[in-house]
Scaffold this motif. Structure first.
Motif, PDB file in Angstrom:
ATOM      1  N   GLN A   1       0.819  -1.218   0.000  1.00  0.00           N
ATOM      2  CA  GLN A   1       0.000   0.000   0.000  1.00  0.00           C
ATOM      3  C   GLN A   1       0.854   1.271   0.000  1.00  0.00           C
ATOM      4  OE1 GLN A   1      -2.655  -0.991   3.339  1.00  0.00           O
ATOM      5  NE2 GLN A   1      -4.289  -1.248   1.836  1.00  0.00           N
TER       6      GLN A   1
ATOM      7  N   LYS B   1       1.412  -8.573  -5.899  1.00  0.00           N
ATOM      8  CA  LYS B   1       0.360  -7.571  -5.642  1.00  0.00           C
ATOM      9  C   LYS B   1      -0.842  -8.242  -4.979  1.00  0.00           C
ATOM     10  CE  LYS B   1      -1.554  -7.901 -10.236  1.00  0.00           C
ATOM     11  NZ  LYS B   1      -1.420  -7.627 -11.598  1.00  0.00           N
ATOM     12  N   LEU B   2      -1.736  -7.420  -4.432  1.00  0.00           N
ATOM     13  CA  LEU B   2      -2.938  -7.951  -3.782  1.00  0.00           C
ATOM     14  C   LEU B   2      -3.855  -8.587  -4.821  1.00  0.00           C
ATOM     15  CD1 LEU B   2      -4.038  -5.219  -1.217  1.00  0.00           C
ATOM     16  CD2 LEU B   2      -2.918  -7.397  -0.752  1.00  0.00           C
TER      17      LEU B   2
ATOM     18  N   VAL C   1      -7.062  -9.233  -4.017  1.00  0.00           N
ATOM     19  CA  VAL C   1      -8.431  -8.813  -3.662  1.00  0.00           C
ATOM     20  C   VAL C   1      -8.422  -7.327  -3.335  1.00  0.00           C
ATOM     21  CG1 VAL C   1      -9.126 -11.066  -2.727  1.00  0.00           C
ATOM     22  CG2 VAL C   1      -8.083  -9.377  -1.203  1.00  0.00           C
ATOM     23  N   ASP C   2      -9.614  -6.757  -3.245  1.00  0.00           N
ATOM     24  CA  ASP C   2      -9.737  -5.381  -2.808  1.00  0.00           C
ATOM     25  C   ASP C   2      -9.312  -5.306  -1.332  1.00  0.00           C
ATOM     26  OD1 ASP C   2     -11.326  -2.842  -3.901  1.00  0.00           O
ATOM     27  OD2 ASP C   2     -11.609  -3.008  -1.720  1.00  0.00           O
ATOM     28  N   PRO C   3      -8.564  -4.244  -0.919  1.00  0.00           N
ATOM     29  CA  PRO C   3      -8.143  -4.153   0.493  1.00  0.00           C
ATOM     30  C   PRO C   3      -9.303  -4.292   1.479  1.00  0.00           C
ATOM     31  CG  PRO C   3      -7.036  -2.464  -0.795  1.00  0.00           C
ATOM     32  CD  PRO C   3      -8.003  -3.143  -1.723  1.00  0.00           C
ATOM     33  N   ASP C   4     -10.508  -3.839   1.085  1.00  0.00           N
ATOM     34  CA  ASP C   4     -11.673  -3.933   1.990  1.00  0.00           C
ATOM     35  C   ASP C   4     -12.070  -5.379   2.276  1.00  0.00           C
ATOM     36  OD1 ASP C   4     -11.763  -1.239   2.023  1.00  0.00           O
ATOM     37  OD2 ASP C   4     -13.388  -1.057   0.545  1.00  0.00           O
ATOM     38  N   GLU C   5     -11.638  -6.306   1.428  1.00  0.00           N
ATOM     39  CA  GLU C   5     -12.033  -7.719   1.599  1.00  0.00           C
ATOM     40  C   GLU C   5     -11.066  -8.496   2.485  1.00  0.00           C
ATOM     41  OE1 GLU C   5     -12.727  -9.653  -2.213  1.00  0.00           O
ATOM     42  OE2 GLU C   5     -13.397  -7.724  -2.999  1.00  0.00           O
TER      43      GLU C   5
END
Ligand code: HEM
Length: 172
Positions: free
Chosen positions: A26, A146-147, A149-153
């Motif tokens: 991030q 990299k991620l 998923v979305d950070p919110d998940e």
């Protein structure tokens, strides 16, 4: 003894690796700085900064005052118990300017992520070596990490003594 070593020794470093990776993904400028440096001091400083910034053991250190002491205008008397918030101490702007900023160059060696005093973490030299090895190799071996998923998940551990993530889905 086994439970203590598993929780204190494994849970902590495992969570630092996942949570540290998330923090670096991030903050891509900091990740680039870490990945591109050949200087072991930069890696060591990054480990200290991530320990400070994340302070994964933030359940409060319990201590008993051995003498009367005044803190912030309040007198704590000999024999009284105190619960010390090491995560708040690690975000103290008097000790760490702009404390919410992740800055791997600041070398915050005076942080209290391992506690303080005679009961401070006895595994800290091992933890430092583990994290220095991981942070200096993982992102070089997999530069496209990299991620996934979305950070919110991402499911965070709000319910334990050690903060972290239950899982960190990644791709490359
Ligand atoms: C990033 C990794 C780690 C963090 C953030 C961490 C953090 C802490 C903290 C905050 C304390 C309480 C200190 C205090 O009350 O002042 C502690 C104690 C302790 N830690 Fe760690 N720790 C880590 C890794 C380890 C490892 C790898 C081991 C062992 C292999 C370990 C073993 C212990 C033990 C046995 C204690 C109790 C010490 C005592 O009460 O005298 N820790 N740790």
């Amino acid at each position: 003894m086994g439970m203590l070593l598993l929780t204190a020794g494994h849970e902590t470093t495992a969570n630092m690796i996942a949570l540290g990776t998330l923090a670096l993904l991030q903050n891509p400028d900091q990740l680039d700085r870490l990945r591109e440096s050949e200087d072991p001091k930069v890696v060591a400083s990054a480990v200290e900064e991530l320990l400070r910034h994340l302070t994964i053991v933030h359940s409060g250190r319990r201590r008993v005052a051995l003498a009367d002491i005044e803190v912030g205008g309040v007198t704590i008397r000999t024999g009284e118990g105190v619960v010390l918030s090491n995560d708040a101490a690690n975000r103290d702007p008097d000790a760490f300017p702009v404390p919410d900023l992740l800055d791997i160059g600041r070398n915050p060696r005076h942080h209290v992520a391992f506690g303080f005093g005679v009961h401070q973490c006895l595994g800290q030299p091992l933890a430092r070596v583990e994290l220095q090895v991981v942070y200096s190799t993982l992102y070089r071996r997999i530069p496209t990490l990299k991620l996934a998923v979305d950070p919110d998940e991402i499911p965070f551990k709000h319910d334990g003594n050690v903060y972290g993530v239950y899982e960190l889905p990644v791709t490359w």
